[in-house]
Enzyme design. Structure first.
Site, PDB file in Angstrom:
ATOM      1  N   THR A  70      -7.721   6.342   0.247  1.00 20.95           N
ATOM      2  CA  THR A  70      -6.884   7.707   0.165  1.00 20.95           C
ATOM      3  C   THR A  70      -8.009   8.554   0.366  1.00 20.95           C
ATOM      4  O   THR A  70      -8.278   9.690   0.574  1.00 20.95           O
ATOM      5  CB  THR A  70      -4.981   7.684   0.192  1.00 20.95           C
ATOM      6  OG1 THR A  70      -5.145   7.239   0.762  1.00 20.95           O
ATOM      7  CG2 THR A  70      -4.523   9.484   0.674  1.00 20.95           C
TER       8      THR A  70
ATOM      9  N   SER B  48      -7.716  -0.138   1.556  1.00 21.60           N
ATOM     10  CA  SER B  48      -7.330  -1.913   1.079  1.00 21.60           C
ATOM     11  C   SER B  48      -6.041  -2.405   0.846  1.00 21.60           C
ATOM     12  O   SER B  48      -6.057  -3.263   0.652  1.00 21.60           O
ATOM     13  CB  SER B  48      -6.943  -1.038  -0.400  1.00 21.60           C
ATOM     14  OG  SER B  48      -5.788  -0.705  -1.252  1.00 21.60           O
TER      15      SER B  48
ATOM     16  N   THR C 263      -4.678   2.543  -3.175  1.00 23.98           N
ATOM     17  CA  THR C 263      -4.205   1.956  -3.752  1.00 23.98           C
ATOM     18  C   THR C 263      -2.738   1.238  -3.699  1.00 23.98           C
ATOM     19  O   THR C 263      -2.383   0.399  -4.847  1.00 23.98           O
ATOM     20  CB  THR C 263      -3.089   3.396  -4.444  1.00 23.98           C
ATOM     21  OG1 THR C 263      -2.249   4.070  -2.833  1.00 23.98           O
ATOM     22  CG2 THR C 263      -3.406   4.457  -4.764  1.00 23.98           C
TER      23      THR C 263
ATOM     24  N   GLN D 180      11.842 -11.519 -10.672  1.00 24.32           N
ATOM     25  CA  GLN D 180      12.137  -9.955  -9.260  1.00 24.32           C
ATOM     26  C   GLN D 180      11.754  -9.681 -10.276  1.00 24.32           C
ATOM     27  O   GLN D 180      12.173  -7.987  -9.837  1.00 24.32           O
ATOM     28  CB  GLN D 180      13.061 -10.246  -8.638  1.00 24.32           C
ATOM     29  CG  GLN D 180      12.953 -11.805  -7.780  1.00 24.32           C
ATOM     30  CD  GLN D 180      13.527 -11.889  -6.609  1.00 24.32           C
ATOM     31  OE1 GLN D 180      15.100 -10.996  -6.077  1.00 24.32           O
ATOM     32  NE2 GLN D 180      13.406 -13.120  -5.831  1.00 24.32           N
TER      33      GLN D 180
HETATM   34  N1  ASP Z   1      -4.094   2.930   2.817  1.00 24.96           N
HETATM   35  C1  ASP Z   1      -4.629   3.249   1.317  1.00 24.96           C
HETATM   36  C2  ASP Z   1      -4.915   2.326   1.116  1.00 24.96           C
HETATM   37  O1  ASP Z   1      -4.700   1.753   0.225  1.00 24.96           O
HETATM   38  C3  ASP Z   1      -3.597   4.565   0.361  1.00 24.96           C
HETATM   39  C4  ASP Z   1      -4.450   4.687  -0.790  1.00 24.96           C
HETATM   40  O2  ASP Z   1      -5.304   4.959  -0.523  1.00 24.96           O
HETATM   41  O3  ASP Z   1      -4.381   5.485  -1.289  1.00 24.96           O
HETATM   42  O4  ASP Z   1      -6.514   2.361   0.662  1.00 24.96           O
END
Ligand code: ASP
Length: 355
Positions: free
Chosen positions: A28, A72, A103, A291
């Protein structure tokens, strides 16, 4: 899979300064919206456009970008191998590394790199953002600028944080203890079963007692091979025999991370224990991870975990699922099975507390 070097004209810093490498993988952080408003990865030019300060930091920066930056969720072990190699090849020339990463799977990549890069004495700081840098309220700027400060921090010429870590929303977390816990707010990560390595406010307060100490003569080595024949078996009340059987009899399966209840407990039903026994006899490694986000697996504390211990299920103690999976990938890729069984419960990079 390729990467390119990005040349930027930075202000000539006075010496001595730190030389930091930024590796841009996507996420992101540098995304922009397509014509339908959907977020898609964009190249590094967007970051430079929105962060002109990068050119003026008193740091000697070099920048590497994935040729095609990714969300990611598309990360693969091959990307980890490429990242590890970039860091390994550029290690002596730099004081630290900042990896810009989505993330969603950042905790997996940071965990994998913490096991692949053994004997680190320099920081590898992962960061990203919940809102793209092009958006006004984005958290990208602060996350990157503070990560650069952490990657360049030294005391008496030695790196303050010589390990793989994640900096996000004021918190510095050991990479293999991190967990993504939030997708809507800025505090995306938590540290599981380990204190924060630092907290950033007006200044950055480091928790030196919890940060890796570099041993005398420690030298970087890297473990490039990764085994992919690994599965997660998440238990729930009512889990069905056919499903368990399907997972445990998957072709070429090498290891299973079994997500159990509480302190490592599992059903005592005969069919279930018989399935585990059969798999272990076929040479499959089964690692017990709870868990519960807090606490640890203690096999034998309850009758419902004693049987697992007797069958040869290996306790994963207080490891995160991300650490357990990537540790198995790295260990199975680089060591014989008998050594993997010995190493799985031992701390390789501060990912597990000995019980
Ligand atoms: N979908 C994004 C990723 O993981 C989410 C992010 O970067 O916060 O590339």
């Amino acid at each position: 899979m390729k990467y390119t070097e990005i040349k930027i004209n930075t202000a000539t810093p006075e010496s001595p300064v730190s030389k930091i490498m930024i590796i841009y993988t996507g996420g992101t952080f540098g995304m922009s919206r397509d014509k339908n408003g959907v977020l898609v990865p964009y190249d590094f030019s967007l970051i430079l456009e929105h962060l002109p300060t990068l050119r003026n930091l008193m740091l000697d920066l070099s920048i590497i970008s994935f040729e095609h930056p990714i969300d990611s969720s598309n990360i693969e072990p091959e990307h980890w191998q490429m990242l590890g190699k970039i860091i390994f090849d550029n290690y002596t020339l730099h004081d630290g590394f900042v990896v810009l990463h989505g993330t969603d799977t950042m905790a997996y990549t940071a965990s994998a790199l913490s096991f692949m890069l053994q004997g680190l004495s320099k920081p590898v700081v992962f960061t990203g953002a919940q809102l793209p840098i092009s958006e006004t309220r984005s958290d990208a700027r602060e996350n990157l600028i503070t990560s650069l400060e952490i990657a360049s921090a030294k005391i008496d010429g030695r790196a303050v944080v010589p390990e793989v870590c994640i900096y996000f929303d004021d918190q510095l977390i050991r990479g293999n203890r991190a967990k993504k816990v939030e997708s809507m707010h800025f505090d995306a990560f938590e540290s599981e079963n380990y204190p924060l390595l630092a907290k950033a406010g007006v200044s950055i307060t480091y928790a030196h007692a919890f940060i890796k100490q570099v041993k005398v003569g420690e030298k970087l080595t890297w473990l490039p091979s990764l085994e992919r024949n690994i599965a997660i078996l998440k238990l729930f009340p009512g889990i069905n025999e056919a499903i368990v059987n399907a997972i445990l009899s998957a072709p070429n399966l090498s290891a299973v991370v079994m997500e159990t209840f509480g302190s490592g407990n599992a059903p005592s039903s005969q069919w279930f224990l018989a399935q585990l026994k059969k798999a272990i006899e076929r040479g499959i490694i089964i690692v017990n991870i709870s868990q519960c986000p807090g606490g640890m697996v203690i096999q034998g504390k309850y009758e419902t975990s004693k049987a697992l211990e007797e069958l040869g299920v290996i306790s994963g103690a207080d490891m995160t699922i991300e650490a357990a999976i990537t540790k198995l990938m790295v260990l199975l890729g680089n060591y014989p099975i008998y050594e993997v069984k010995q190493l799985i419960g031992k701390s390789l990079a501060g990912e597990v507390t000995a019980n």
